[in-house]
Scaffold this active site. Structure first.
Site, short mmCIF file in Angstrom:
data_model
loop_
_atom_site.label_atom_id
_atom_site.label_comp_id
_atom_site.label_asym_id
_atom_site.label_seq_id
_atom_site.Cartn_x
_atom_site.Cartn_y
_atom_site.Cartn_z
N GLN A 114 0.79 -1.22 0.00
CA GLN A 114 0.00 0.00 0.00
C GLN A 114 0.83 1.28 0.00
OE1 GLN A 114 -2.59 -1.87 3.28
NE2 GLN A 114 -4.04 -0.57 2.22
N ARG A 125 4.12 0.20 12.94
CA ARG A 125 3.85 -1.15 12.44
C ARG A 125 3.88 -1.14 10.91
NH1 ARG A 125 -1.64 -3.86 11.27
NH2 ARG A 125 -0.90 -5.91 10.67
N HIS A 144 1.36 -9.48 4.98
CA HIS A 144 0.20 -8.61 4.84
C HIS A 144 -0.33 -8.76 3.40
CE1 HIS A 144 -1.89 -4.86 6.64
NE2 HIS A 144 -2.51 -5.11 5.52
N ASN A 160 -1.40 -10.72 8.88
CA ASN A 160 -2.41 -9.68 9.05
C ASN A 160 -3.78 -10.18 8.59
OD1 ASN A 160 -3.27 -6.76 9.43
ND2 ASN A 160 -3.91 -7.13 7.33
N GLU A 161 -4.74 -10.19 9.48
CA GLU A 161 -6.14 -10.45 9.14
C GLU A 161 -6.35 -11.66 8.23
OE1 GLU A 161 -7.95 -6.93 7.51
OE2 GLU A 161 -7.93 -5.89 9.43
N ASN A 164 -7.44 -5.85 14.95
CA ASN A 164 -7.80 -4.80 13.98
C ASN A 164 -9.32 -4.69 13.97
OD1 ASN A 164 -5.12 -4.80 13.22
ND2 ASN A 164 -5.49 -5.37 11.09
N TYR A 193 -12.71 -1.75 12.88
CA TYR A 193 -13.06 -0.43 12.36
C TYR A 193 -14.49 0.00 12.64
CZ TYR A 193 -8.69 -0.48 9.70
OH TYR A 193 -7.37 -0.48 9.35
N GLU A 197 -4.63 -2.03 14.41
CA GLU A 197 -5.22 -1.16 13.38
C GLU A 197 -6.58 -0.65 13.85
OE1 GLU A 197 -5.85 -2.57 9.33
OE2 GLU A 197 -3.83 -3.41 9.31
N TRP A 228 -4.65 3.28 11.64
CA TRP A 228 -4.55 3.08 10.20
C TRP A 228 -5.05 4.34 9.55
CZ3 TRP A 228 -2.18 -0.70 7.45
CH2 TRP A 228 -2.30 -0.57 6.06
N GLU A 235 -5.54 1.88 -1.23
CA GLU A 235 -6.50 1.07 -0.47
C GLU A 235 -7.03 -0.08 -1.33
OE1 GLU A 235 -7.21 0.64 2.59
OE2 GLU A 235 -9.12 -0.41 2.46
N TRP A 236 -6.12 -0.96 -1.71
CA TRP A 236 -6.47 -2.20 -2.42
C TRP A 236 -7.41 -1.91 -3.59
CZ3 TRP A 236 -2.79 -5.11 -0.57
CH2 TRP A 236 -2.41 -5.03 0.77
#
Ligand code: PNW
Length: 492
Positions: A26, A84, A130, A176-177, A321, A323, A391, A443, A450-451
């Protein structure tokens, strides 16, 4: 500074780590520089026209491969204690496999980054994986769909990271996730490697099986990496190792309907306990949650006896993480084989018509500090593991259109400031209640790629001018707010 809540002054312990999180794909750019190999996201970028909102690629992003010194200086000015970031597998081992050569130029880049952080008094937290699987491993044997072949390749990559960086990285994050990687890449199909049987943009995939297989491989790969670290590196390097799990909060649509209460709890288990129960569960039998086994049957893999021993207790902390939050309503019809969330309807408003929170530029994300507080306590009660928040953050509606007027122009971003004020107040009060929380990584440090949303979703506390060749950075007000707020909350 004046109007911070005095009740949370000094609420966080003096060794609390705070800072920002990023990921290699990213922010780094330089996707084919100095020997780097091709990742599944580089391949994904070749089809940006049909897969990315603004048709952008991860070729340049923020150019932090070139600009990392400037970024570290900026982070220091922002007052962080930690950072991170993630290692790019294909920078370190371009072809990815256990017998493939190491790229010394890639090692050198991370050596310089880590040394720069340490020289500026910033503690590095290193994420090994990630989401950027080497494309070669995808082509050779199907990547994470192939547990037998993937685990040894992953383990060798992890070994190289421990050997080369473990003298200075004392906080390791294996993966990650695993949940978002599995669901977005192998079910929704919006993320690389774009496998799905329910998304017409994807040619191959079996959504009824693949996300559960990939999740299992990630968990097993994580387990072996922890085992390796603890046996061969931890005794001398003295660091710690954990996994980072995603998980948004599920709230019943009708709080008076026992079926909705059950549906929301089931959804939390599908999303969070999927990985957290095998890792940290109190049930001595290591398995996925009973409600998942019930709905998915043998499509959900079974743990071997060796895997059970490896996985339970492998992660030394709970890496979290999160949101946002959603309302969940039960369904009276049976779950289709492609269902991923426990057979529930996912809603923005509850039965009373109350909204889960104000909209952002990110379709799934709304500001819901109320659910974040419940989530922290749910995790603490269920697992009793110290939590590293790895995150949390937001985009803001319409921020994309801002244009700086001068070099020192600051974006006044009241939405992001309010978001963090709300979420961090929950962190502080949960901490005062006895929930052990050890870090908060927002984050993100700067707007980035963003992907599949490309550059349209700005998550940073630093605004990046992606149109400029030098990817110029501008502080947002939130960067200064964070410094002051943590200064208020962390005990001296
Ligand atoms: C995380 N959801 O992804 C990732 O770790 C980051 O790389 C990413 O940039 C950041 O959050 C913001 O999206 C997520 O749908 C993607 O709930 C989707 C979800 C959650 C996290």
């Amino acid at each position: 500074v004046a109007d911070f809540d005095p009740a949370i002054k000094g609420a966080l312990p003096s060794d609390f780590q705070w800072g920002y999180a990023t990921a290699a794909t990213q922010i780094e750019g330089s996707w084919d520089v100095d020997g780097k190999g091709v990742s599944i996201w580089d391949k994904f970028s070749q089809e940006a026209d049909i897969r990315v909102d603004d048709k952008s690629t991860c070729k340049d992003t923020c150019r932090s491969y070139d600009l990392f010194k400037e970024d570290v200086a900026r982070m220091k000015a922002y007052g962080v204690t930690g950072y991170r970031f993630s290692f790019s597998w294909t920078r370190i081992i371009p072809l990815g496999g256990k017998d493939d050569p190491i790229n010394e130029a890639g090692i050198e880049f991370y050596n310089k980054l880590i040394d720069e952080l340490l020289a500026n008094g910033i503690t590095p937290f290193g994420t090994i994986f990630h989401w950027d699987t080497p494309q070669t491993l995808e082509d050779r044997y199907g990547g994470f769909l192939n547990k037998e072949q993937m685990v040894p390749d992953f383990l060798r990559y992890a070994r190289v990271c421990f050997e080369r960086f473990g003298d200075r990285i004392k906080n390791w994050i294996t993966v990650n996730e695993p949940g978002v990687f599995s669901l977005a890449g192998y079910a929704g199909g919006a993320h690389a490697p774009c496998r799905s049987s329910i998304n017409e943009k994807c040619k191959e995939g079996d959504t009824s099986r693949e996300p559960w297989l990939v999740g299992h491989t990630l968990l097993v790969a994580h387990g072996y990496a922890c085992d390796l670290y603890k046996r061969e590196f931890q005794p001398t390097q003295k660091g710690s190792i954990m996994i980072t799990l995603s998980g948004n909060w599920s709230e019943p649509w009708d709080a008076a309907d026992p079926k909705d209460i059950e549906a929301a709890e089931r959804s939390n288990q599908f999303e969070i306990a999927w990985f957290a129960d095998p890792l940290y569960g109190k049930n001595p039998e290591v398995d996925y949650p009973a409600c998942m086994r019930e709905q998915l049957g043998d499509r959900l893999p079974h743990f071997t006896e060796e895997e059970k021993k490896l996985i339970r207790g492998s992660s030394e902390y709970y890496g979290m993480n999160s949101y946002t939050s959603f309302y969940k309503r039960h369904r009276d019809t049976p779950a289709p084989p492609e269902d991923l969330k426990g057979n529930v309807d996912i809603l923005d408003n509850n039965k009373q018509g109350q909204s889960r929170g104000p909209e952002t530029d990110t379709v799934w994300l709304r500001s819901t500090p109320w659910g974040w507080g419940k989530l922290l306590r749910w995790i603490w009660k269920r697992y009793e593991m110290p939590i590293y928040i790895t995150e949390n953050g937001t985009t803001a509606k319409g921020e994309h259109g801002w244009k700086p007027q001068s070099a020192d122009d600051v974006l006044e971003d009241p939405f992001r400031v309010e978001f963090y004020k709300g979420y961090l107040t929950e962190v502080a009060t949960a901490s005062q209640e006895g929930v052990i929380i050890k870090s908060f990584f927002a984050w993100s440090f700067m707007d980035n790629w963003e992907w599949s949303n490309g550059f349209t979703n700005r998550f940073g506390v630093t605004w990046v001018d992606f149109a400029s060749a030098e990817k110029k950075r501008y502080a947002k007000r939130s960067a200064y707010f964070m410094k002051d707020f943590f200064n208020h909350m962390i005990r001296k």
